[in-house]
Design an enzyme around this catalytic site. Structure first.
Site, short mmCIF file in Angstrom:
data_model
loop_
_atom_site.label_atom_id
_atom_site.label_comp_id
_atom_site.label_asym_id
_atom_site.label_seq_id
_atom_site.Cartn_x
_atom_site.Cartn_y
_atom_site.Cartn_z
N ASP A 419 1.09 -1.10 0.19
CA ASP A 419 0.03 -0.08 -0.01
C ASP A 419 0.91 1.18 0.04
O ASP A 419 1.99 1.21 -0.53
CB ASP A 419 -0.91 0.08 1.45
CG ASP A 419 -2.40 0.84 0.93
OD1 ASP A 419 -2.21 2.10 1.00
OD2 ASP A 419 -3.34 0.01 0.53
N ASP A 420 0.30 2.36 0.53
CA ASP A 420 0.82 3.72 0.54
C ASP A 420 2.31 3.62 1.16
O ASP A 420 2.72 2.73 1.77
CB ASP A 420 0.12 4.54 1.20
CG ASP A 420 0.29 6.07 1.07
OD1 ASP A 420 1.26 6.42 0.30
OD2 ASP A 420 -0.30 6.91 1.53
N TRP A 540 -6.10 1.63 -6.98
CA TRP A 540 -6.08 3.05 -7.47
C TRP A 540 -6.78 3.78 -6.49
O TRP A 540 -8.34 3.80 -6.46
CB TRP A 540 -6.61 3.01 -8.80
CG TRP A 540 -6.65 4.64 -9.64
CD1 TRP A 540 -7.12 5.70 -8.91
CD2 TRP A 540 -6.16 4.77 -10.48
NE1 TRP A 540 -7.18 6.78 -9.91
CE2 TRP A 540 -6.15 6.15 -10.90
CE3 TRP A 540 -5.18 4.32 -11.47
CZ2 TRP A 540 -5.73 6.86 -11.97
CZ3 TRP A 540 -4.55 4.70 -12.54
CH2 TRP A 540 -4.86 6.11 -12.99
N ASP A 541 -6.21 4.67 -5.66
CA ASP A 541 -6.95 5.24 -4.42
C ASP A 541 -7.12 6.95 -4.96
O ASP A 541 -6.80 7.31 -5.87
CB ASP A 541 -6.00 5.26 -3.32
CG ASP A 541 -6.84 5.43 -1.72
OD1 ASP A 541 -7.96 5.83 -1.85
OD2 ASP A 541 -6.30 5.21 -0.91
N ASN A 542 -7.96 7.42 -4.03
CA ASN A 542 -8.33 9.17 -4.44
C ASN A 542 -8.79 9.61 -2.94
O ASN A 542 -10.19 9.16 -2.64
CB ASN A 542 -9.36 8.76 -5.63
CG ASN A 542 -9.68 10.41 -6.09
OD1 ASN A 542 -8.57 10.84 -6.69
ND2 ASN A 542 -10.71 10.81 -5.94
N ASN A 543 -7.99 10.45 -2.27
CA ASN A 543 -8.36 10.76 -1.08
C ASN A 543 -8.74 12.01 -0.50
O ASN A 543 -8.80 12.59 0.45
CB ASN A 543 -7.13 10.25 0.01
CG ASN A 543 -7.18 8.73 0.21
OD1 ASN A 543 -8.14 7.91 0.24
ND2 ASN A 543 -5.90 8.36 0.15
N CYS A 581 -10.65 2.66 -5.43
CA CYS A 581 -10.92 2.91 -4.02
C CYS A 581 -10.73 4.66 -3.87
O CYS A 581 -10.15 5.16 -4.86
CB CYS A 581 -9.47 2.42 -3.23
SG CYS A 581 -9.34 2.94 -1.42
N ASP A 603 -13.10 2.09 4.06
CA ASP A 603 -12.17 2.16 5.12
C ASP A 603 -12.44 1.58 6.64
O ASP A 603 -11.56 1.15 7.31
CB ASP A 603 -11.59 3.44 5.24
CG ASP A 603 -10.39 3.95 4.27
OD1 ASP A 603 -9.96 2.87 3.26
OD2 ASP A 603 -10.20 4.85 4.02
#
Ligand SMILES: *[C@@H]1O[C@H](CO)[C@@H](O)[C@H](O)[C@H]1NC(C)=O
Ligand SMILES: *[C@@H]1O[C@H](CO)[C@@H](O)[C@H](O)[C@H]1NC(C)=O
Ligand SMILES: *[C@@H]1O[C@H](CO)[C@@H](O)[C@H](O)[C@H]1NC(C)=O
Ligand SMILES: *[C@@H]1O[C@H](CO)[C@@H](O)[C@H](O)[C@H]1NC(C)=O
Ligand SMILES: *[C@@H]1O[C@H](CO)[C@@H](O)[C@H](O)[C@H]1NC(C)=O
Ligand SMILES: *[C@@H]1O[C@H](CO)[C@@H](O)[C@H](O)[C@H]1NC(C)=O
Ligand SMILES: *[C@@H]1O[C@H](CO)[C@@H](O)[C@H](O)[C@H]1NC(C)=O
Ligand SMILES: *[C@@H]1O[C@H](CO)[C@@H](O)[C@H](O)[C@H]1NC(C)=O
Ligand SMILES: *[C@@H]1O[C@H](CO)[C@@H](O)[C@H](O)[C@H]1NC(C)=O
Ligand SMILES: *[C@@H]1O[C@H](CO)[C@@H](O)[C@H](O)[C@H]1NC(C)=O
Ligand SMILES: *[C@@H]1O[C@H](CO)[C@@H](O)[C@H](O)[C@H]1NC(C)=O
Length: 782
Positions: A419-420, A540-543, A581, A603
């Site tokens: 992950d990150d 593919w995240d987007n926060n 995500c 989450d």
């Protein structure tokens, strides 16, 4: 797509039969009256005279293809269990809705409007297919156009129509698709003679799914510039009746909570202005008869195929008709069209069910699995994965990551996801205040390079198998930290409005994905990493949401840019399993599913919370699309400690099962349970991915939420049953199944056998001694 100009012979036979029946019914009726006859009655009429029953005839077919009959005056779309009918009011050129509901054959009674008195003219008292603005319909319009002269009146009248086999794609937008056997499309051309604006309404019918998909294409044929200020993809006027509606509301870590309410007079609605579909409200609406339940009654489901800001408005007008509008959010839309230019709306899917909310969901699930998700993994078994986030966070190095991967392999995990925290050179991503935008592996964390780490992890074998571990990686490509090389080189790439401050959320800004150079940067950055080693999964995240925007068209332009990025990357890397995500389920929508077969649902990994979130999400989306993980206790979001089996059983109801923990940090007894849970998850996975889902009891209503999945071939089923609070000195509830064959016999967990009728009408009991108990039960058709 061939335009069919000849009648299909069987359709014609059916039609002749229907027509003949229609004549039998008609002989005693007065001659057909048109709506215009009703309209021409004097304005000041006080009493309603006897109103003759008139009929609206089934289209006198001259263009037809499976599911569509049309003649330029009436239009009929027919699925296995749905009919959708409308006609042209030949005195006004307006499209008038006749029916959206259960399957009907033959001619139908013409709707009578009654006397028209008061401020609201006929146009405001009828059911309209595509209501425009400014001529006496005081309800919310489906389209508002600011004409070049400045006024917002329009007068879109019927011109012509075409019928096509199959379904044309929507340029630059995600859309349902299907073969010529699966879907056919009616396009109705409307035209405003005064402004020279054309509106083409596209209706596609998927007869087997009872689904109608609509979009609108607006073209400026005039000489001046016009502005589209609102454009709903779907607009439905329901008859005068009481209705309920369901929406999915929430927030971060609390997505998809089902909200049912009565449709009251006036407008009630919801939407997103965040730039994305968002956790706050999902782009989904169900409308239903107030007596409809999970398993019975009429329900209409609307699902908007879009990932940006949207709005849903349900308006019960003074006359009692209910209008539902689903489309782009007008508060974020002001779209200029120069001469010759067109704007295509995204599409909205509408399904009809006479088997309650559950039937609506199953129609959407089937349609989305087969005719929306493009990935070859849509219904393919998903590898059980371990994601490093809750185990290691953003504090790790090569040796701790390798160790975690080894522990994962020993448990039987098939995919390891980093992950990150793996990227950034000058601004290393060691916390959330730096590095986003710099998509190069951190040389201090990976001194021998990321490919070296990937190679060593992908050479591990999952325990007791010959299967090599797969490697997956996290990205958040739409974002940038001001602490990054990218931002220092291209501050102009971050979304901003002139000199207004650039508001940070989670220390980050949003890249303007509407810009082609930003799209290319993202495509190249992600491609470079994926080309560098054997990476077969991307999260593919987007926060964060979008704040300052340079113009009111940026929101939609951003989405068009993002869809280009998704399309290029998923086409270029078809072997990669892509997972969407957005801080969990902040962008869980059909637009993303076109490209990514699965999305991280929330989450919040607390399994009790997850039952509500996953069951809510399943209203519109197939369980195959949900990522769900077993995490460590006490839970990071709620502090609650739940048994490991309960956590595992909830997670395996999602199509992508995984672990979100460091096996070295959990109690030995939990660790010992993991291989068995992984094995069970792999066993149920094929049924979850392609089976029919029945929500037997809901967490909002019962202490014993339960879900039954029945395999596509109907031979196997798996029941998930939960007990939230203890059940002391009360009788044991019976769980009634649904969807089984009443006459067939089924074995229950390999021993006792019962008929489907017994399992559905009487049910089974599962005594559970404690709180937070769970059971997974297999049914096998004999
Ligand atoms: C309008 O349609 C009705 C039948 O629905 C027909 O009787 C009438 O002649 C039509 N009017 C015109 C102007 O075409
Ligand atoms: C279909 O019917 C409409 C309305 O009656 C008519 O205008 C049109 O010419 C017909 N088309 C064909 C191909 O016959
Ligand atoms: C359609 O109706 C038939 C007969 O009532 C029923 O057996 C079938 O399950 C229905 N199909 C769907 C998709 O609702
Ligand atoms: C639109 O204008 C054309 C040409 O001016 C005319 O023939 C046609 O009847 C008009 N249509 C309507 C619906 O007013
Ligand atoms: C929209 O309408 C314009 C003008 O008729 C046409 O050129 C364009 O192809 C249409 N777009 C779609 C997707 O049908
Ligand atoms: C239409 O908009 C374009 C671009 O903003 C502008 O250049 C043009 O002058 C406008 N045309 C008219 C007739 O206003
Ligand atoms: C990696 O991190 C662990 C735990 O913080 C530490 O013990 C180890 O020395 C580190 N390894 C390297 C090569 O830095
Ligand atoms: C692998 O097999 C060994 C020996 O049979 C067993 O002890 C172990 O639990 C198995 N591991 C998994 C993850 O199934
Ligand atoms: C940049 O990072 C430093 C520490 O690494 C932090 O103190 C600072 O707040 C960050 N700046 C921004 C704009 O996020
Ligand atoms: C990555 O590889 C693909 C083919 O596998 C190629 O099309 C693409 O140009 C490569 N991209 C980069 C940035 O190297
Ligand atoms: C069914 O058999 C399993 C073992 O195969 C056993 O654990 C279970 O208790 C049995 N259930 C019933 C209802 O007999």
């Amino acid at each position: 797509m061939a335009v069919v100009s000849q009648c299909v012979s069987t359709a014609e036979k059916v039609r002749h039969h229907i027509k003949w029946l229609g004549h039998l019914v008609q002989w005693w009726l007065l001659p057909a009256w048109s709506l215009s006859a009703v309209q021409s009655w004097p304005q000041a009429q006080q009493t309603v005279p006897f109103i003759p029953v008139t009929t609206r005839q089934l289209p006198d077919v001259n263009q037809s293809y499976a599911g569509i009959i049309a003649d330029g005056s009436s239009f009929s779309l027919n699925g296995d269990n749905v009919s959708y009918r409308f006609h042209v009011d030949n005195s006004t050129g307006d499209l008038i809705s006749d029916h959206f509901g259960g399957s009907v054959l033959g001619d139908i009674p013409t709707e009578v409007t009654g006397a028209v008195n008061g401020w609201v003219n006929t146009i405001g008292r009828v059911r309209r297919e595509f209501p425009d603005q400014g001529r006496g319909d005081f309800r919310q319009p489906a389209i508002r156009i600011r004409q070049s002269e400045g006024y917002t009146v329009s007068d879109l009248r019927y011109q012509s129509y075409t019928v096509k086999q199959g379904k044309p794609s929507l340029p630059s937008l995600p859309a349902t698709f299907g073969s010529e056997d699966e879907v056919s499309t009616l396009i109705v051309h409307l035209y405003d003679n005064y402004s020279s604006v054309a509106a083409d309404l596209s209706y596609s019918i998927f007869p087997k799914h009872n689904a109608i998909v609509r979009s609108a294409n607006i073209t400026n044929h005039g000489k001046g510039n016009i502005t589209i200020e609102s454009l709903a993809s779907m607009s439905v006027d329901f008859p005068y009746e009481d209705l309920d509606m369901i929406s999915l509301r929430g927030d971060w870590a609390r997505e998809a909570h089902r909200e049912r309410r009565r449709v009251e007079y006036g407008t009630q609605g919801f939407g997103s202005t965040t730039g994305y579909s968002s956790h706050l409200h999902n782009p989904f609406l169900a409308v239903m008869d107030p007596s409809s339940t999970e398993s019975s009654g009429e329900v209409w489901g609307f699902s908007f195929v879009y990932s940006g800001s949207f709005s849903v408005d349900v308006e019960k007008g003074s006359q009692g008709l209910t209008r539902a509008l689903v489309g782009l959010n007008p508060s974020q839309l002001s779209w200029s069209l120069g001469p010759g230019e067109s704007l295509n709306s995204p599409e909205c899917v509408a399904v009809y069910s006479e088997n309650g909310v559950g039937g609506m969901s199953r129609s959407l699930h089937n349609l989305y699995r087969k005719n929306l998700i493009k990935s070859k993994f849509a219904m393919a078994d998903r590898p059980a994965l371990l994601n490093s986030w809750e185990g290691l966070g953003s504090t790790f190095n090569e040796s701790t990551i390798s160790q975690l991967a080894k522990e994962s392999a020993a448990l039987g995990i098939k995919l390891f996801v980093l992950d990150d925290g793996w990227f950034g050179d000058k601004y290393p991503r060691t916390s959330d205040d730096a590095g986003l935008g710099d998509w190069i592996p951190n040389p201090r964390r990976f001194p021998d390079g990321l490919p070296h780490v990937v190679d060593s992890i992908t050479s591990l074998k999952a325990a007791n198998t010959s299967t090599n571990l797969r490697f997956g990686l996290w990205f958040e490509p739409e974002m940038v930290n001001p602490n990054s090389s990218l931002y220092h080189e291209h501050p102009e790439w971050a979304l901003h409005a002139g000199s207004y401050p650039r508001t940070e959320t989670r220390n980050q800004l949003v890249l303007n994905v509407a810009l082609p150079e930003v799209q290319d940067f993202i495509i190249d950055s992600v491609s470079n990493i994926l080309n560098s080693s054997d990476i077969t999964y991307v999260k593919w995240d987007n926060n964060r949401g979008i704040h300052e925007m340079p113009s009111s068209s940026t929101d939609h332009e951003y989405m068009l840019g993002l869809y280009r990025v998704f399309d290029v990357l998923t086409t270029r890397f078809p072997e990669v399993l892509w997972e969407g995500c957005a801080s969990g389920g902040g962008r869980f929508d059909p637009g993303v599913l076109q490209y990514f077969p699965q999305i991280w649902t929330s989450d919040d990994t607390d399994a009790v919370e997850r039952i509500t979130i996953q069951m809510g999400t399943s209203l519109a989306y197939p369980p195959s699309a949900m990522g769900a993980h077993l995490s460590a206790v006490p839970n990071q979001q709620t502090g609650r400690t739940l048994p490991v089996d309960f956590r595992g059983h909830v997670a395996m109801m999602g199509g992508s099962f995984g672990l979100e923990l460091d096996p070295a940090e959990i109690p030995e007894s939990d660790k010992a349970a993991l291989p068995g849970l992984i094995e069970l998850a792999e066993k149920v996975n094929p049924i979850i991915l392609s089976g029919d889902m029945y929500r037997l009891s809901l967490p909002e209503e019962s202490n014993w939420p339960a879900v039954l999945f029945i395999s596509e071939d109907a031979k196997q089923a798996v029941l998930f049953y939960f007990q939230i609070n203890p059940n002391i000195n009360s009788a044991i509830p019976w769980v009634k199944m649904q969807g089984l064959d009443p006459k067939a016999t089924y074995s229950v967990d390999g021993n006792a056998t019962y008929t489907g009728s017994v399992l559905m009408k009487i049910g089974l009991q599962f005594p559970i001694a404690t709180d937070y108990g769970s059971k997974v039960v297999f049914l096998e058709k004999q």
